[in-house]
Scaffold this motif. Structure first.
Motif, PDB file in Angstrom:
ATOM      1  N   SER A 168     -23.396 -11.396 -47.346  1.00 57.42           N
ATOM      2  CA  SER A 168     -23.176  -9.978 -47.641  1.00 57.42           C
ATOM      3  C   SER A 168     -21.895  -9.482 -46.966  1.00 57.42           C
ATOM      4  CB  SER A 168     -24.369  -9.162 -47.135  1.00 57.42           C
ATOM      5  OG  SER A 168     -24.066  -7.786 -47.199  1.00 57.42           O
ATOM      6  N   GLU A 169     -21.026  -8.934 -47.802  1.00 58.42           N
ATOM      7  CA  GLU A 169     -19.729  -8.501 -47.291  1.00 58.42           C
ATOM      8  C   GLU A 169     -19.860  -7.316 -46.323  1.00 58.42           C
ATOM      9  OE1 GLU A 169     -17.091  -8.943 -50.723  1.00 58.42           O
ATOM     10  OE2 GLU A 169     -15.757  -7.563 -49.690  1.00 58.42           O
ATOM     11  N   LEU A 170     -20.571  -6.264 -46.791  1.00 61.18           N
ATOM     12  CA  LEU A 170     -20.734  -5.095 -45.925  1.00 61.18           C
ATOM     13  C   LEU A 170     -21.647  -5.396 -44.754  1.00 61.18           C
ATOM     14  CD1 LEU A 170     -21.200  -1.819 -48.016  1.00 61.18           C
ATOM     15  CD2 LEU A 170     -19.219  -2.586 -46.712  1.00 61.18           C
ATOM     16  N   GLY A 171     -22.616  -6.282 -44.985  1.00 63.04           N
ATOM     17  CA  GLY A 171     -23.549  -6.656 -43.920  1.00 63.04           C
ATOM     18  C   GLY A 171     -22.805  -7.262 -42.744  1.00 63.04           C
ATOM     19  N   MET A 172     -21.891  -8.162 -43.037  1.00 66.07           N
ATOM     20  CA  MET A 172     -21.106  -8.783 -41.962  1.00 66.07           C
ATOM     21  C   MET A 172     -20.235  -7.747 -41.265  1.00 66.07           C
ATOM     22  SD  MET A 172     -20.087 -12.622 -43.261  1.00 66.07           S
ATOM     23  CE  MET A 172     -19.149 -13.083 -41.843  1.00 66.07           C
ATOM     24  N   ALA A 173     -19.626  -6.861 -42.063  1.00 65.55           N
ATOM     25  CA  ALA A 173     -18.759  -5.829 -41.474  1.00 65.55           C
ATOM     26  C   ALA A 173     -19.583  -4.900 -40.577  1.00 65.55           C
ATOM     27  CB  ALA A 173     -18.078  -5.035 -42.587  1.00 65.55           C
ATOM     28  N   ALA A 174     -20.787  -4.553 -41.015  1.00 64.38           N
ATOM     29  CA  ALA A 174     -21.635  -3.643 -40.232  1.00 64.38           C
ATOM     30  C   ALA A 174     -22.010  -4.276 -38.897  1.00 64.38           C
ATOM     31  CB  ALA A 174     -22.900  -3.294 -41.030  1.00 64.38           C
ATOM     32  N   TYR A 195     -27.736   4.338 -29.627  1.00 59.65           N
ATOM     33  CA  TYR A 195     -27.746   3.431 -30.775  1.00 59.65           C
ATOM     34  C   TYR A 195     -27.728   4.183 -32.112  1.00 59.65           C
ATOM     35  CZ  TYR A 195     -28.304  -0.933 -28.164  1.00 59.65           C
ATOM     36  OH  TYR A 195     -28.087  -2.011 -27.350  1.00 59.65           O
ATOM     37  N   GLN A 196     -28.472   5.311 -32.181  1.00 56.83           N
ATOM     38  CA  GLN A 196     -28.504   6.018 -33.473  1.00 56.83           C
ATOM     39  C   GLN A 196     -27.111   6.521 -33.850  1.00 56.83           C
ATOM     40  OE1 GLN A 196     -31.302   6.120 -35.639  1.00 56.83           O
ATOM     41  NE2 GLN A 196     -29.616   6.667 -37.012  1.00 56.83           N
ATOM     42  N   LYS A 197     -26.376   6.978 -32.847  1.00 55.97           N
ATOM     43  CA  LYS A 197     -25.015   7.473 -33.115  1.00 55.97           C
ATOM     44  C   LYS A 197     -24.125   6.315 -33.613  1.00 55.97           C
ATOM     45  CE  LYS A 197     -21.458  10.361 -31.144  1.00 55.97           C
ATOM     46  NZ  LYS A 197     -20.702  10.441 -29.918  1.00 55.97           N
ATOM     47  N   ILE A 198     -24.279   5.172 -32.985  1.00 60.76           N
ATOM     48  CA  ILE A 198     -23.480   4.004 -33.383  1.00 60.76           C
ATOM     49  C   ILE A 198     -23.830   3.588 -34.813  1.00 60.76           C
ATOM     50  CG2 ILE A 198     -23.137   1.521 -32.919  1.00 60.76           C
ATOM     51  CD1 ILE A 198     -23.363   2.241 -29.901  1.00 60.76           C
ATOM     52  N   ILE A 199     -25.148   3.542 -35.086  1.00 57.72           N
ATOM     53  CA  ILE A 199     -25.613   3.157 -36.430  1.00 57.72           C
ATOM     54  C   ILE A 199     -25.091   4.156 -37.483  1.00 57.72           C
ATOM     55  CG2 ILE A 199     -27.739   3.011 -37.826  1.00 57.72           C
ATOM     56  CD1 ILE A 199     -27.821   0.675 -36.122  1.00 57.72           C
ATOM     57  N   ASP A 200     -25.153   5.446 -37.157  1.00 55.89           N
ATOM     58  CA  ASP A 200     -24.670   6.464 -38.108  1.00 55.89           C
ATOM     59  C   ASP A 200     -23.160   6.328 -38.341  1.00 55.89           C
ATOM     60  OD1 ASP A 200     -27.175   7.513 -38.458  1.00 55.89           O
ATOM     61  OD2 ASP A 200     -26.930   9.083 -36.936  1.00 55.89           O
ATOM     62  N   THR A 201     -22.431   6.007 -37.301  1.00 55.78           N
ATOM     63  CA  THR A 201     -20.972   5.825 -37.443  1.00 55.78           C
ATOM     64  C   THR A 201     -20.674   4.631 -38.350  1.00 55.78           C
ATOM     65  OG1 THR A 201     -20.743   6.665 -35.199  1.00 55.78           O
ATOM     66  CG2 THR A 201     -18.808   5.592 -36.140  1.00 55.78           C
ATOM     67  N   ILE A 202     -21.441   3.556 -38.168  1.00 57.05           N
ATOM     68  CA  ILE A 202     -21.262   2.365 -39.022  1.00 57.05           C
ATOM     69  C   ILE A 202     -21.483   2.761 -40.486  1.00 57.05           C
ATOM     70  CG2 ILE A 202     -22.224   0.095 -39.619  1.00 57.05           C
ATOM     71  CD1 ILE A 202     -22.921  -0.229 -36.592  1.00 57.05           C
ATOM     72  N   HIS A 203     -22.550   3.548 -40.733  1.00 57.94           N
ATOM     73  CA  HIS A 203     -22.871   3.992 -42.095  1.00 57.94           C
ATOM     74  C   HIS A 203     -21.714   4.800 -42.678  1.00 57.94           C
ATOM     75  CE1 HIS A 203     -25.969   6.103 -44.906  1.00 57.94           C
ATOM     76  NE2 HIS A 203     -25.405   5.060 -45.489  1.00 57.94           N
ATOM     77  N   GLU A 204     -21.256   5.783 -41.912  1.00 61.18           N
ATOM     78  CA  GLU A 204     -20.158   6.638 -42.365  1.00 61.18           C
ATOM     79  C   GLU A 204     -18.892   5.818 -42.652  1.00 61.18           C
ATOM     80  OE1 GLU A 204     -19.891   9.695 -43.506  1.00 61.18           O
ATOM     81  OE2 GLU A 204     -22.068   9.518 -43.314  1.00 61.18           O
ATOM     82  N   ASP A 205     -18.583   4.898 -41.736  1.00 59.58           N
ATOM     83  CA  ASP A 205     -17.346   4.104 -41.869  1.00 59.58           C
ATOM     84  C   ASP A 205     -17.384   3.186 -43.085  1.00 59.58           C
ATOM     85  OD1 ASP A 205     -16.454   5.243 -39.597  1.00 59.58           O
ATOM     86  OD2 ASP A 205     -16.499   3.432 -38.353  1.00 59.58           O
ATOM     87  N   LEU A 206     -18.563   2.698 -43.438  1.00 61.91           N
ATOM     88  CA  LEU A 206     -18.619   1.638 -44.462  1.00 61.91           C
ATOM     89  C   LEU A 206     -19.169   2.068 -45.818  1.00 61.91           C
ATOM     90  CD1 LEU A 206     -19.813  -1.416 -42.322  1.00 61.91           C
ATOM     91  CD2 LEU A 206     -17.517  -0.955 -43.154  1.00 61.91           C
TER      92      LEU A 206
END
Ligand code: GLN
Length: 304
Positions: free
Chosen positions: A285-291, A3-14
């Motif tokens: 929230s625009e980014l919230g939905m995307a995340a 999960y941490q890797k997925i969360i970090d990828t979401i952060h990087e992508d957005l």
């Protein structure tokens, strides 16, 4: 699942993603929030917490509070509650007045403003000190005694809250409001001003992911039937006239607020909160939905 890797990828992508919406400005105090704030917290278990960015910074939870007040009203009134408020998606903006006219003052659901104001009326009727009892409820389910109202935000919304005054007055004229207007809007503006972080929200919403049990003691405070109904309402009505889109993209029950927060739950799996203050045209929230879309796509898990 990492999960941490997925969360970090979401952060990087957005994090550098162009966002074209605006921060809510009709509540003057919310217009002051830094639009670049971005945080996320996923709670899966005591030792399974995953987060990025501004996940511990408090923000105004606004309409997310409607899930808490609905929970209390359901405990107080049981099934009688549904005589005062319906359970259908509105397909209209959250602050709309129009449906009330041809539906005799009965709001479509408890998550649009009119519905939440009827719930506020019910809490004002049934609780000795509704503001205090709401705070106790939220502190109990999140296991955090420091959670509080942001009185500046409550005052700020009161100074421009003409639509909410109009909604209560209109429903009072149609017979679906029992108390005076002022204590109802006062309670409503305070519930919306609750200040919580993504981490605190994710913990609080484990109640809905955990079939009514709170974290820590495991005390059961809502029955499985009530949890089923609350989660179903989040799924169908949690994002106003964008509830279909959220369901389509994310596939989880959730609730948004104009402070830029979104919480979603995966029953029996996790609760997740995300915060980015820039809103799309529907007030979500625009980014919230995307995340959250990335989260359920990358994990390959949703309730569907
Ligand atoms: N306090 C806000 C209002 O009444 C809540 C709306 C929201 O978060 N969607 O307009």
């Amino acid at each position: 699942m990492d999960y941490q890797k997925i969360i970090d990828t979401i952060h990087e992508d957005l994090r550098y993603h162009d966002v074209f919406g605006e921060v809510a400005s009709y509540i003057p105090e919310l217009a002051k929030v830094d639009p670049k704030k971005f945080g996320m917290h996923l709670y899966k278990g005591v030792n399974e917490n995953y987060s990025f960015g501004d996940s511990t910074e408090k923000f105004s939870i606004q309409s997310i509070s409607k899930v808490f007040t609905l929970s209390i009203a359901m405990k107080l009134l049981g099934e009688d509650l549904w005589e005062r408020v319906d359970v259908e998606p509105s397909g209209d903006p959250f602050n709309s007045l129009t449906q009330l006219e041809y539906e005799s003052g009965v709001p479509r659901n408890p998550f649009i403003n009119s519905g939440a104001l009827v719930i506020a009326d019910i809490l004002v009727s049934n609780l000795k000190d509704p503001k205090k009892e709401l705070l106790e409820f939220v502190r109990k389910i999140s296991g955090d005694n420091a959670i509080d109202y942001d009185y500046k935000v409550a005052e700020s919304e009161k100074s421009t809250g003409y639509r909410n005054y109009a909604l209560v007055n209109y429903m009072k004229a149609l017979g679906n409001i029992k108390n005076d207007v002022e204590p109802i809007v006062d309670f409503y503006f305070h519930q919306c001003s609750l200040a919580m972080s993504c981490e605190e929200l994710a913990k609080a919403f484990m109640l809905f992911a955990n079939n009514g049990k709170i974290l820590g003691t495991g005390e059961k405070i809502l029955s499985p039937t009530k949890i089923k109904r609350i989660n179903a309402l989040m799924q169908t009505c949690g994002f106003y006239d964008e509830a279909g889109e959220f369901s389509f993209e994310v596939g989880l029950p959730g609730k948004s607020g104009v402070g830029g927060g979104i919480v979603a739950i995966h029953p029996e799996q996790y609760s997740v909160a995300v915060w980015s203050p820039i809103l799309n045209k529907k007030g979500n929230s625009e980014l919230g939905m995307a995340a959250l879309e990335k989260l359920t796509t990358m994990t390959g898990l949703s309730i569907f």
